[in-house]
Motif scaffolding. Structure first.
Motif, PDB file in Angstrom:
ATOM      1  N   ILE A 169       1.028  -1.429  -0.058  1.00 35.66           N
ATOM      2  CA  ILE A 169       0.079  -0.040  -0.005  1.00 35.66           C
ATOM      3  C   ILE A 169       1.033   1.131  -0.091  1.00 35.66           C
ATOM      4  N   ASN A 170       1.916   1.225   0.613  1.00 35.42           N
ATOM      5  CA  ASN A 170       2.679   2.368   0.692  1.00 35.42           C
ATOM      6  C   ASN A 170       3.345   2.669  -0.318  1.00 35.42           C
ATOM      7  N   VAL A 171       3.931   1.570  -0.804  1.00 34.49           N
ATOM      8  CA  VAL A 171       4.807   1.722  -2.408  1.00 34.49           C
ATOM      9  C   VAL A 171       3.830   2.210  -3.270  1.00 34.49           C
ATOM     10  N   GLY A 172       2.524   1.534  -3.446  1.00 41.24           N
ATOM     11  CA  GLY A 172       1.340   1.843  -4.307  1.00 41.24           C
ATOM     12  C   GLY A 172       0.970   3.174  -4.385  1.00 41.24           C
ATOM     13  N   THR A 173       0.933   3.697  -3.349  1.00 43.13           N
ATOM     14  CA  THR A 173       0.510   5.199  -2.971  1.00 43.13           C
ATOM     15  C   THR A 173       1.590   6.367  -2.968  1.00 43.13           C
ATOM     16  N   ALA A 174       3.045   5.481  -3.510  1.00 41.72           N
ATOM     17  CA  ALA A 174       4.177   6.441  -3.235  1.00 41.72           C
ATOM     18  C   ALA A 174       4.298   7.063  -1.950  1.00 41.72           C
ATOM     19  N   THR A 175       3.831   6.568  -0.890  1.00 42.25           N
ATOM     20  CA  THR A 175       3.981   6.868   0.526  1.00 42.25           C
ATOM     21  C   THR A 175       5.244   6.377   1.155  1.00 42.25           C
ATOM     22  N   PRO A 176       6.462   7.143   1.299  1.00 39.32           N
ATOM     23  CA  PRO A 176       7.651   6.514   1.907  1.00 39.32           C
ATOM     24  C   PRO A 176       7.502   5.695   2.885  1.00 39.32           C
ATOM     25  N   GLU A 177       8.381   4.579   3.025  1.00 41.83           N
ATOM     26  CA  GLU A 177       8.410   3.569   4.203  1.00 41.83           C
ATOM     27  C   GLU A 177       9.505   4.374   5.057  1.00 41.83           C
ATOM     28  N   ARG A 178       8.824   4.127   6.494  1.00 41.47           N
ATOM     29  CA  ARG A 178       9.719   4.609   7.439  1.00 41.47           C
ATOM     30  C   ARG A 178      10.521   3.288   8.253  1.00 41.47           C
ATOM     31  N   PHE A 179      11.657   3.338   8.426  1.00 40.74           N
ATOM     32  CA  PHE A 179      12.247   2.451   8.890  1.00 40.74           C
ATOM     33  C   PHE A 179      12.882   2.725  10.546  1.00 40.74           C
ATOM     34  N   TRP A 180      13.088   1.747  11.289  1.00 41.42           N
ATOM     35  CA  TRP A 180      13.430   1.688  12.561  1.00 41.42           C
ATOM     36  C   TRP A 180      14.666   2.431  12.788  1.00 41.42           C
ATOM     37  N   GLY A 181      14.673   3.392  13.716  1.00 39.67           N
ATOM     38  CA  GLY A 181      15.996   3.912  13.723  1.00 39.67           C
ATOM     39  C   GLY A 181      16.587   5.061  13.016  1.00 39.67           C
ATOM     40  N   GLU A 182      15.377   5.497  11.943  1.00 40.93           N
ATOM     41  CA  GLU A 182      15.739   6.733  11.134  1.00 40.93           C
ATOM     42  C   GLU A 182      14.911   7.702  11.522  1.00 40.93           C
TER      43      GLU A 182
END
Length: 182
Positions: A169-182
């Motif tokens: 869903i995030n990729v398909g909506t061009a919503t950046p994924e957020r990663f632990w520690g960032e």
């Protein structure tokens, strides 16, 4: 005219299993199938979302039906004259195929993703965590009663699917994924 929605039989804190035995509403069995019901409600909310990738509506609709089957099986005592059919192994194979199909479309990484991003991705993550809790409740029940192993495998795969779906869903909506520690 009295509604058929309420029976008043549960006012004492008990309910009937399929088979007729009355048990406490705090029993391990009730916790298991009640959490499956809760997870299924989250699947329904997620399935109503507008930004799901191709195939997700069908997969979620099938999952909701399987979760009803699972809840029914968990609510059935061993002594009941009615017994559910064994959980279909093809349901496990189908959801694994959907995991593989969606996963192949996603960027590779070796980090933990934070839940959230797009609101529909957040719904998928909430559904995933409730499905994981349902799995734990089913495993607790399995320590007390015979549980079809296919049920446990399916619920485990469903949570995996929901994780992959949240990413898709995030990729398909061009919503950046957020990663632990960032």
């Amino acid at each position: 005219m009295k509604s058929t929605v309420y029976t008043r039989t549960g006012d004492d804190g008990t309910t009937s299993l399929v088979g007729g035995t009355r048990v406490s509403k705090t029993s391990t069995r009730l916790e298991a199938y009640g959490t499956v019901d809760e997870a299924n409600s989250w699947l329904g909310l997620l399935e109503s979302s507008g930004s799901l990738p191709d195939g997700a509506h069908t997969t979620l609709s099938l999952a909701m039906n399987h979760m009803f089957d699972i809840g029914s099986a968990l609510a059935t005592e061993a002594e009941s004259q009615w017994q559910p059919a064994p959980f279909p192994p093809e349901a496990i194979a189908e959801i694994e195929a959907e995991i593989d199909r969606l996963d192949a479309t996603l960027p590779r990484h070796n980090r933990f993703t934070l839940p959230g991003g797009h609101p529909d991705s957040a719904k998928a993550n909430i559904a995933r965590t409730v499905v994981r809790r349902a799995e734990r409740r089913i495993l607790a029940l399995a320590a007390e009663a015979d549980i079809d192993p296919g049920i446990i495998r399916y619920v485990n795969r469903l949570s995996d699917y929901l994780y992959i779906l949240s990413r898709a869903i995030n990729v398909g909506t061009a919503t950046p994924e957020r990663f632990w520690g960032e």
